[in-house]
Design a protein around this motif. Structure first.
Motif, short mmCIF file in Angstrom:
data_model
loop_
_atom_site.label_atom_id
_atom_site.label_comp_id
_atom_site.label_asym_id
_atom_site.label_seq_id
_atom_site.Cartn_x
_atom_site.Cartn_y
_atom_site.Cartn_z
N MET A 1 69.81 9.70 22.75
CA MET A 1 68.59 9.00 23.11
C MET A 1 68.21 9.37 24.54
O MET A 1 69.07 9.41 25.42
N MET A 2 66.95 9.64 24.75
CA MET A 2 66.51 10.16 26.02
C MET A 2 65.80 9.09 26.83
O MET A 2 65.16 8.21 26.31
N ASN A 3 65.94 9.20 28.13
CA ASN A 3 65.26 8.27 29.02
C ASN A 3 64.68 9.04 30.20
O ASN A 3 64.78 8.63 31.33
N LYS A 4 64.12 10.20 29.91
CA LYS A 4 63.56 11.04 30.96
C LYS A 4 62.16 10.57 31.30
O LYS A 4 61.48 9.91 30.54
N GLU A 5 61.71 10.97 32.48
CA GLU A 5 60.34 10.70 32.87
C GLU A 5 59.42 11.60 32.07
O GLU A 5 59.61 12.80 31.99
N ARG A 6 58.42 11.05 31.43
CA ARG A 6 57.57 11.82 30.53
C ARG A 6 56.58 12.68 31.31
O ARG A 6 56.09 12.30 32.37
N ASN A 7 56.34 13.87 30.79
CA ASN A 7 55.36 14.77 31.35
C ASN A 7 53.99 14.11 31.29
O ASN A 7 53.64 13.48 30.31
N SER A 8 53.18 14.28 32.34
CA SER A 8 51.89 13.58 32.41
C SER A 8 50.77 14.31 31.68
O SER A 8 49.69 13.77 31.49
N MET A 9 51.00 15.57 31.27
CA MET A 9 49.95 16.34 30.62
C MET A 9 49.87 15.98 29.15
O MET A 9 50.71 16.36 28.35
N VAL A 10 48.86 15.21 28.77
CA VAL A 10 48.69 14.76 27.40
C VAL A 10 48.02 15.87 26.59
O VAL A 10 46.99 16.40 26.97
N VAL A 11 48.62 16.20 25.45
CA VAL A 11 48.14 17.28 24.60
C VAL A 11 47.41 16.75 23.36
O VAL A 11 46.40 17.28 22.93
N LEU A 12 47.96 15.66 22.79
CA LEU A 12 47.41 15.05 21.58
C LEU A 12 47.47 13.54 21.73
O LEU A 12 48.53 12.99 22.07
N ALA A 13 46.35 12.88 21.49
CA ALA A 13 46.31 11.42 21.65
C ALA A 13 45.39 10.78 20.61
O ALA A 13 44.41 11.39 20.18
N THR A 14 45.72 9.57 20.21
CA THR A 14 44.86 8.80 19.32
C THR A 14 44.55 7.44 19.95
O THR A 14 45.36 6.90 20.71
N THR A 15 43.39 6.91 19.60
CA THR A 15 42.99 5.58 20.06
C THR A 15 42.45 4.80 18.87
O THR A 15 41.49 5.23 18.22
N ASP A 16 43.09 3.68 18.57
CA ASP A 16 42.66 2.79 17.48
C ASP A 16 42.37 3.56 16.19
O ASP A 16 41.38 3.29 15.50
N LEU A 17 43.24 4.50 15.87
CA LEU A 17 43.03 5.37 14.71
C LEU A 17 43.35 4.64 13.41
O LEU A 17 44.36 3.93 13.31
N THR A 18 42.49 4.83 12.42
CA THR A 18 42.74 4.36 11.06
C THR A 18 42.71 5.57 10.13
O THR A 18 41.79 6.38 10.18
N GLY A 229 56.96 5.13 21.65
CA GLY A 229 57.65 5.25 22.93
C GLY A 229 58.94 6.03 22.80
O GLY A 229 59.24 6.60 21.74
N GLN A 230 59.71 6.07 23.87
CA GLN A 230 61.02 6.69 23.82
C GLN A 230 61.94 5.84 22.94
O GLN A 230 61.77 4.61 22.86
N PRO A 231 62.90 6.46 22.27
CA PRO A 231 63.77 5.69 21.38
C PRO A 231 64.43 4.49 22.05
O PRO A 231 64.49 3.40 21.46
N CYS A 232 64.89 4.68 23.29
CA CYS A 232 65.55 3.57 23.99
C CYS A 232 64.58 2.41 24.22
O CYS A 232 64.97 1.24 24.16
N GLU A 233 63.30 2.73 24.47
CA GLU A 233 62.30 1.68 24.68
C GLU A 233 62.06 0.90 23.39
O GLU A 233 61.96 -0.33 23.41
N LEU A 234 61.99 1.61 22.27
CA LEU A 234 61.75 0.94 20.99
C LEU A 234 62.94 0.08 20.59
O LEU A 234 62.76 -0.99 19.99
N ILE A 235 64.14 0.54 20.90
CA ILE A 235 65.32 -0.27 20.62
C ILE A 235 65.29 -1.55 21.45
O ILE A 235 65.56 -2.65 20.94
#
Length: 262
Positions: A1-18, A229-235
């Motif tokens: 399980m990783m707890n690294k700082e996430r890269n800030s460059m967003v490549v793919l994102a969704t907002t309120d997607l159905t 989120g990161q696995p550790c965050e979801l746990i």
């Protein structure tokens, strides 16, 4: 399980997607942002909409509501040719002809870039060679696809997506029908590819415990909040503890595994 700082460059994102079919929503309220160089799994129970989401993100079917952004632009603003240079999509449908050689199938990944007669340039051949090496297919490259095992064919399909040289790779159930060793082997390869090439790899999976151990981030489709989120965050958020009926399967947060209740 990783707890690294996430890269800030967003490549793919969704907002309120159905996502769903025609006017019938399957899953709503999908919000996430994927950074470059990350391996992400979409997990959840059977029928929750994992494959539907993947097909929607790959523009194989339309969204019902919300937005999908590839970089700074909405998905719909890309032409098919533009999108083919941004996203490679590997679905579970059988390939058209297993009579092709491994090398011929991988070369299909270069179609968005070849000229009108499909001639491979030196650059195309370099990308194909890189994909063969990264997926450890040197000894299989001249074999026919019908001669391959499920695990070998899955590596070839990933190599084809890699040869397409997109910033985003979407894979539907890449470990289906594989034994434990080959499931782990494929997922570790995907993680290595994401980190080494800085590509963003998103795949659907039923292998929740493996995803917890190997992925940078997870999208858990639960039909309600769909936490990401990161696995550790979801746990920590206890996101996995209500995934299955507690009297049948319980989640052990200390080990990141599920336990069958006897």
């Amino acid at each position: 399980m990783m707890n690294k700082e996430r890269n800030s460059m967003v490549v793919l994102a969704t907002t309120d997607l159905t996502v769903g079919y025609k006017s019938r929503p399957i899953v709503e309220n999908i919000n996430f942002a994927l950074s470059e160089g990350e391996l992400t799994a979409v997990v959840g129970i059977n029928g929750i909409g994992k494959s539907t989401l993947l097909r929607t993100l790959g523009n194989a079917q339309p969204k019902l509501a919300g937005s999908i952004h590839i970089g700074e632009r909405q998905l719909e603003s890309y032409s098919p040719l533009e999108l083919a240079s941004k996203i490679s999509l590997v679905l579970t449908e059988p390939i058209a002809s297993k009579n092709m050689s491994v090398l011929e199938l991988i070369a299909l990944g270069r179609q968005p870039y070849t000229n009108w007669i499909g001639t491979l340039s030196t650059g195309d051949k370099t990308k194909i060679r890189e994909a063969v090496l990264m997926l450890q297919l040197e000894k299989l490259q001249y074999r026919k696809c019908f001669e391959l095992s499920d695990g070998q064919l899955q590596r070839v399909m990933i190599a084809r997506a890699l040869a397409q040289d997109t910033s985003i790779i979407l894979l539907d159930e890449p470990t289906t029908h594989l034994d434990l060793y080959h499931k782990v082997h494929i997922l570790k390869l995907l993680k290595s590819i994401a980190h080494q090439t800085r590509k963003t790899i998103l795949f659907t999976s039923h292998e929740i415990e493996m995803a917890i151990q190997l992925c940078d981030t997870l999208l858990l489709l639960d039909g309600e909040n769909n936490p990401f989120g990161q696995p550790c965050e979801l746990i920590e958020q206890k996101a996995f503890e209500t995934l299955f009926p507690a009297d049948v399967v319980s989640f052990d947060a200390s080990t990141g595994t599920f336990r069958i209740e006897k």
